[in-house]
Design a protein around this motif. Structure first.
Motif, PDB file in Angstrom:
ATOM      1  N   GLN A 284       0.694  -1.284   0.042  1.00 40.51           N
ATOM      2  CA  GLN A 284      -0.125   0.052   0.134  1.00 40.51           C
ATOM      3  C   GLN A 284       0.826   1.251   0.151  1.00 40.51           C
ATOM      4  O   GLN A 284       1.933   1.204   0.490  1.00 40.51           O
ATOM      5  N   PRO A 285       0.358   2.518  -0.495  1.00 44.29           N
ATOM      6  CA  PRO A 285       1.345   3.516  -0.888  1.00 44.29           C
ATOM      7  C   PRO A 285       1.767   4.278   0.564  1.00 44.29           C
ATOM      8  O   PRO A 285       2.776   4.621   0.575  1.00 44.29           O
ATOM      9  N   LYS A 286       0.762   3.944   1.583  1.00 45.52           N
ATOM     10  CA  LYS A 286       1.470   4.832   3.104  1.00 45.52           C
ATOM     11  C   LYS A 286       2.360   3.706   3.698  1.00 45.52           C
ATOM     12  O   LYS A 286       2.687   3.865   4.677  1.00 45.52           O
ATOM     13  N   THR A 287       2.462   2.427   3.104  1.00 46.95           N
ATOM     14  CA  THR A 287       3.366   1.644   4.039  1.00 46.95           C
ATOM     15  C   THR A 287       4.851   1.610   3.308  1.00 46.95           C
ATOM     16  O   THR A 287       4.930   1.588   2.268  1.00 46.95           O
ATOM     17  N   SER A 288       6.093   1.680   4.461  1.00 42.86           N
ATOM     18  CA  SER A 288       7.229   1.393   4.078  1.00 42.86           C
ATOM     19  C   SER A 288       7.710   0.157   4.783  1.00 42.86           C
ATOM     20  O   SER A 288       7.399   0.007   5.896  1.00 42.86           O
ATOM     21  N   MET A 289       8.642  -0.380   4.243  1.00 45.18           N
ATOM     22  CA  MET A 289       9.543  -1.546   4.569  1.00 45.18           C
ATOM     23  C   MET A 289      10.827  -1.088   5.023  1.00 45.18           C
ATOM     24  O   MET A 289      11.591  -0.471   4.598  1.00 45.18           O
ATOM     25  N   LEU A 290      10.961  -1.653   6.459  1.00 45.40           N
ATOM     26  CA  LEU A 290      12.336  -1.214   7.052  1.00 45.40           C
ATOM     27  C   LEU A 290      13.088  -2.548   7.534  1.00 45.40           C
ATOM     28  O   LEU A 290      12.680  -3.337   8.429  1.00 45.40           O
ATOM     29  N   PHE A 291      13.788  -3.237   6.581  1.00 44.90           N
ATOM     30  CA  PHE A 291      14.187  -4.556   6.801  1.00 44.90           C
ATOM     31  C   PHE A 291      15.289  -4.636   7.628  1.00 44.90           C
ATOM     32  O   PHE A 291      16.143  -3.863   8.025  1.00 44.90           O
ATOM     33  N   GLY A 292      15.508  -5.891   8.415  1.00 44.38           N
ATOM     34  CA  GLY A 292      16.744  -6.133   9.300  1.00 44.38           C
ATOM     35  C   GLY A 292      16.113  -6.834  10.553  1.00 44.38           C
ATOM     36  O   GLY A 292      14.996  -6.969  10.767  1.00 44.38           O
ATOM     37  N   ASP A 293      16.833  -7.254  11.056  1.00 45.91           N
ATOM     38  CA  ASP A 293      16.760  -7.951  12.694  1.00 45.91           C
ATOM     39  C   ASP A 293      15.902  -6.871  13.506  1.00 45.91           C
ATOM     40  O   ASP A 293      16.566  -5.800  13.545  1.00 45.91           O
ATOM     41  N   ALA A 294      15.095  -7.198  14.230  1.00 43.98           N
ATOM     42  CA  ALA A 294      14.281  -6.338  14.911  1.00 43.98           C
ATOM     43  C   ALA A 294      15.265  -5.519  15.967  1.00 43.98           C
ATOM     44  O   ALA A 294      14.963  -4.274  16.228  1.00 43.98           O
ATOM     45  N   LYS A 295      15.838  -6.410  16.646  1.00 38.90           N
ATOM     46  CA  LYS A 295      16.598  -5.833  17.754  1.00 38.90           C
ATOM     47  C   LYS A 295      17.779  -4.712  17.145  1.00 38.90           C
ATOM     48  O   LYS A 295      18.027  -3.657  17.914  1.00 38.90           O
ATOM     49  N   LYS A 296      18.483  -5.116  16.109  1.00 34.12           N
ATOM     50  CA  LYS A 296      19.283  -3.941  15.438  1.00 34.12           C
ATOM     51  C   LYS A 296      18.619  -2.914  14.910  1.00 34.12           C
ATOM     52  O   LYS A 296      19.247  -1.733  15.123  1.00 34.12           O
ATOM     53  N   VAL A 297      17.618  -3.229  14.353  1.00 35.78           N
ATOM     54  CA  VAL A 297      16.892  -1.792  13.701  1.00 35.78           C
ATOM     55  C   VAL A 297      16.335  -1.008  14.810  1.00 35.78           C
ATOM     56  O   VAL A 297      16.697   0.274  14.735  1.00 35.78           O
ATOM     57  N   LEU A 298      16.021  -1.603  15.839  1.00 40.08           N
ATOM     58  CA  LEU A 298      15.378  -0.903  16.926  1.00 40.08           C
ATOM     59  C   LEU A 298      16.696  -0.040  17.702  1.00 40.08           C
ATOM     60  O   LEU A 298      16.348   1.029  18.218  1.00 40.08           O
ATOM     61  N   GLN A 299      17.732  -0.779  17.793  1.00 44.17           N
ATOM     62  CA  GLN A 299      18.982   0.053  18.385  1.00 44.17           C
ATOM     63  C   GLN A 299      19.287   0.988  17.587  1.00 44.17           C
ATOM     64  O   GLN A 299      19.701   2.238  18.209  1.00 44.17           O
ATOM     65  N   ASP A 300      19.258   0.942  16.275  1.00 42.93           N
ATOM     66  CA  ASP A 300      19.703   1.967  15.373  1.00 42.93           C
ATOM     67  C   ASP A 300      18.661   3.132  15.409  1.00 42.93           C
ATOM     68  O   ASP A 300      19.060   4.430  15.200  1.00 42.93           O
ATOM     69  N   LEU A 301      17.308   2.758  15.644  1.00 41.14           N
ATOM     70  CA  LEU A 301      16.258   4.024  15.769  1.00 41.14           C
ATOM     71  C   LEU A 301      16.727   4.833  16.923  1.00 41.14           C
ATOM     72  O   LEU A 301      16.430   6.050  16.904  1.00 41.14           O
ATOM     73  N   CYS A 302      17.090   3.958  18.048  1.00 45.90           N
ATOM     74  CA  CYS A 302      17.304   4.692  19.148  1.00 45.90           C
ATOM     75  C   CYS A 302      18.267   5.566  19.242  1.00 45.90           C
ATOM     76  O   CYS A 302      18.188   6.901  19.354  1.00 45.90           O
ATOM     77  N   ALA A 303      19.350   5.318  18.335  1.00 45.89           N
ATOM     78  CA  ALA A 303      20.374   6.034  18.247  1.00 45.89           C
ATOM     79  C   ALA A 303      20.419   7.240  17.591  1.00 45.89           C
ATOM     80  O   ALA A 303      20.556   8.595  17.749  1.00 45.89           O
ATOM     81  N   GLU A 304      19.409   6.933  16.280  1.00 45.90           N
ATOM     82  CA  GLU A 304      19.133   8.047  15.510  1.00 45.90           C
ATOM     83  C   GLU A 304      18.148   9.124  16.040  1.00 45.90           C
ATOM     84  O   GLU A 304      18.171  10.541  15.951  1.00 45.90           O
ATOM     85  N   ILE A 305      17.246   8.614  16.973  1.00 45.84           N
ATOM     86  CA  ILE A 305      16.369   9.423  17.401  1.00 45.84           C
ATOM     87  C   ILE A 305      17.107  10.264  18.513  1.00 45.84           C
ATOM     88  O   ILE A 305      16.835  11.466  18.653  1.00 45.84           O
ATOM     89  N   LYS A 306      17.809   9.891  19.380  1.00 48.72           N
ATOM     90  CA  LYS A 306      18.721  10.474  20.403  1.00 48.72           C
ATOM     91  C   LYS A 306      19.441  11.606  19.712  1.00 48.72           C
ATOM     92  O   LYS A 306      19.597  12.476  20.291  1.00 48.72           O
TER      93      LYS A 306
END
Length: 465
Positions: free
Chosen positions: A441-463
């Protein structure tokens, strides 16, 4: 005196079971409730060992064997429960549940062996044969469920299997009737044939049931184990065993009914539907379209400037053991003024309450967990939905594709949100074996990768933003 004291102990144990079960209804008291119920079981066991007297007035013998079994079981249980990962928790639940069914089955076998050369009263026989049949089905079915959940056994079905299962169950009931009416020389033969057929039925009962229905099956098997244990309580006139079995049976049955209601299906439909089996997988394998990816930095920015973010946890989160990192992301977003909640589907994961247990382990506040109906009402006011390893429970085919094998199952209607971000390892289908149209669907975006690694990187980016 000993008999009176033992009755009081059984009464206390029964009360602890009820209190413990009540406390299990909330994460803040669940651990304490579990300990209280376990303590009640402990005093019931030791009270029976030291205070129970036979009809001849003698205490139980073979204490060395009893305590050896208790010690071995306690050691094995402690080691296995400490080593098990959250991803393997459903398999362990199935295995332990199977052991409960096996105990009820063995009790019936032993009691029949004791009484086979005498005339058995109808009530006594019913308790024996029901414990045997239900316990055998629960044991065999739970072992197959364990093998399927651990990936060691595939779904197996053949044409006319449901008719075969129904006839087999009818034969088992007929076998029980024949056993009761047979003479003392032939009754054991019919009894053991009934026993063997019950085990076979338990295997064929679970083999064809697909992956999407396994949480319901686990709940159903759990209730069967409780009923089988209650039969043992009738046999021994044991109030604690009877109460515990009734509580497990009733709770399991209610949970099964509630989960079927949440899936908009009847229990009969679950048993014969084969969701997630080979038939279901082949009926709808392609949703079509192109998907788009989102970068970590863009995902972090969208969530940082959102007013409301809803996290949808799934089995992928459990596989990655990322619940603590997910909670860290929640806290970081909350500190930035973002409202963060979790949307929980009743059958997400591999067993009833899998996601609730997962998030409770990470100390996520219970108040932040939204049930499906509440979450669906709030999605329209949600800026970002972050899906972590969930698939079938957010698949819009359940609403708008009558040819889909999951059509009619209530889902989390995440497509109502302004932005949907899906974290997955790959584009492989979920446990039900069908592709998800949401990903295209148009409003959906995929963020591939291991959930733990992705979440760790998201935390670092948001900080850093």
């Amino acid at each position: 005196m000993f008999a009176s004291l033992l009755t009081i102990i059984y009464l206390i144990a029964s009360v602890t079971f009820i209190v413990g079960l009540k406390m299990l209804s909330h994460p803040e008291t669940a651990r304490r409730g579990n300990l209280i119920a376990a303590g009640g079981m402990g005093i019931a066991i030791f009270g029976t060992i030291f205070l129970y007297k036979t009809s001849t007035g003698e205490h139980l013998g073979n204490l060395v064997w009893m305590f050896a079994a208790l010690i071995i079981g306690a050691v094995l249980g402690t080691i296995s429960s400490k080593k098990v990962k959250m991803t393997a928790m459903p398999e362990m639940v199935s295995l332990f549940n199977g052991m409960g069914g096996a105990c009820a089955m063995l009790i019936s076998l032993i009691e029949f062996n004791h009484a086979k050369n005498t005339t058995i009263e109808l009530g006594h026989f019913l308790a024996i044969v029901l414990g045997l049949i239900i316990g055998s089905i629960s044991f065999a079915g739970s072992i197959i469920a364990y093998l399927k959940l651990s990936g060691k056994q595939k779904d197996i079905s053949f044409k006319g299997q449901h008719i075969f299962n129904a006839l087999l169950f009818l034969i088992i009931l007929v076998g029980a009737v024949i056993t009761y009416n047979a003479d003392v020389t032939m009754a054991p033969t019919y009894f053991y044939i009934t026993f063997a057929l019950a085990v076979i039925y338990g295997v064929f009962f679970v083999l064809p049931i697909g992956g999407a229905d396994m949480p319901v099956v686990i709940s159903l098997l759990n209730s069967l184990t409780g009923v089988a244990a209650a039969c043992g309580g009738f046999l021994y006139n044991n109030k604690a065993m009877l109460t515990g079995g009734i509580l497990v049976g009733a709770a399991g049955t209610l949970l099964t009914v509630l989960m079927c209601k949440a899936m908009n299906r009847s229990l009969l439909n679950v048993i014969i539907g084969n969701w997630g089996g080979s038939v279901a997988a082949s009926s709808n394998t392609s949703a079509g379209g192109d998907f788009k990816e989102v970068t970590l930095s863009d995902a972090a920015m969208v969530m940082s400037y959102a007013n409301k973010v809803v996290i949808v946890p799934g089995y992928g989160l459990a596989v990655a053991q990322a619940q603590h990192t997910c909670h860290e992301l929640e806290k970081i977003l909350t500190d930035k003024g973002v409202e963060v909640t979790y949307a929980i589907h009743p059958v997400a994961g591999r067993m009833p309450g899998h996601m609730n247990v997962l998030l409770a382990e990470a100390d996520v506040a219970y108040e932040k967990l939204e049930e499906m109906e509440e979450a669906n009402n709030n999605f329209k006011n949600t800026d970002v939905v972050l899906i972590l390893g969930a698939n079938d429970v957010v698949n819009p085919a359940a609403k708008n594709d009558p040819s889909s094998p999951i059509y009619g199952m209530p889902i989390l209607e995440v497509e109502q949100a302004k932005t949907v971000i899906v974290n997955k390892r790959s584009m492989k289908p979920g446990y039900a074996g069908i592709e998800n149209a949401l990903f295209f669907q148009p409003k959906t975006s995929m963020l591939f990768g291991d959930a733990k690694k992705v979440l760790q990187d998201l935390c670092a980016e948001i900080k850093a933003s």
